[in-house]
Design a protein around this motif. Sequence first.
Motif: not given
Length: 346
Positions: A243-246, A253-257
């Motif tokens: 949950n701290n990925c840039l 894939k990005d799923d709501e951050g």
Amino acid sequence: MRIVRQLVDNFVKGLEKTAKNNFGGGNTEWEERKLSKYESSEIRLTEILEGLCYSSSFECNHMLEENEEHFETWWFKRKTKHPDLFKWFCIETIKVCCPKGSFGPDCNTCIGGADKPCHGNGKCDGDGTRAGNGKCSCDKGYEGEFCLDCSDGYFSALRNETFSLCKECHKSCVGCIGGTNHDCKECRNGWEKDQEGACIDINECTKDPAPCKDNQYCLNTDGSFSCKECDIRCSGCKGPGFNNCLTCADGFKDDEGICTDINECTKDPALCKDNQYCLNTDGSFSCKECDTRCSSCKGPGANNCITCADGYKDEEGTCTEEKKEVPAFDSEGSQTGDSPKKHEDL
């Protein structure tokens, strides 16, 4: 010295162990009247001597054999006048020991006095033995011939001619006059003085350029920092975890951050060959061979066949081997049933 100390210590233990014993006969009163008291008897001495050394300890048994007469002398003639066995035996008789707080052939007093060798802040070389030179090996935080001075990283909290108490400086200090970060003479690397003169931590993680690699994040610590690997789901990050990925790494894939796995197997069913099935993994996939009973499959084993291989048939969702029909023969060895007829010439 060590073996002598062991002999004396075990002798004292033997005294304690046999303190409530007696001759073990039926009439203790008669035995003690005729044989003298068990307390000071030769029988008790023998029991104690037998327990001084392990049978496997050659050094101890050799020392006991050489000095057994001394133990007998002390037991029968010197015990009352010289109750301290160690002092009588080791210091005064065989002269291999010195009183605590003294050293060398003449048992000279250690620096700082016998009660507090090295002023209580170190160890006197040869203390308690006839060896050594009496020099002090100072404890951590102390230095000097008398162990009264404070070493680097320590300050004097209390001192007089015979006593010194050194305490550790704050971890931010190089030299200090007290125990807080306000008392530093200089700041250590990784620290800097604030407007009030106190040494405070430098946060290296906020510096530009960033001190860590692209696939790492910076973790600030007191006086330093460390670089930690990003989560495998990240391509660059600002802290630990997915949950701290840039940005998300390939296969995610990005799923709501939050970076979540892409299931390539459902996204493209034709990723693998006909005789293989697709196995999804974190950030990727792999193609696995189908069971030999399958010609195509959706997973491992014969119960995941889509179609069965030659020689196998589907039985309730599982590919099983087909049974071959074996022709029957009569008692004379002739094939029965629908066997072809012999050709007869006309």
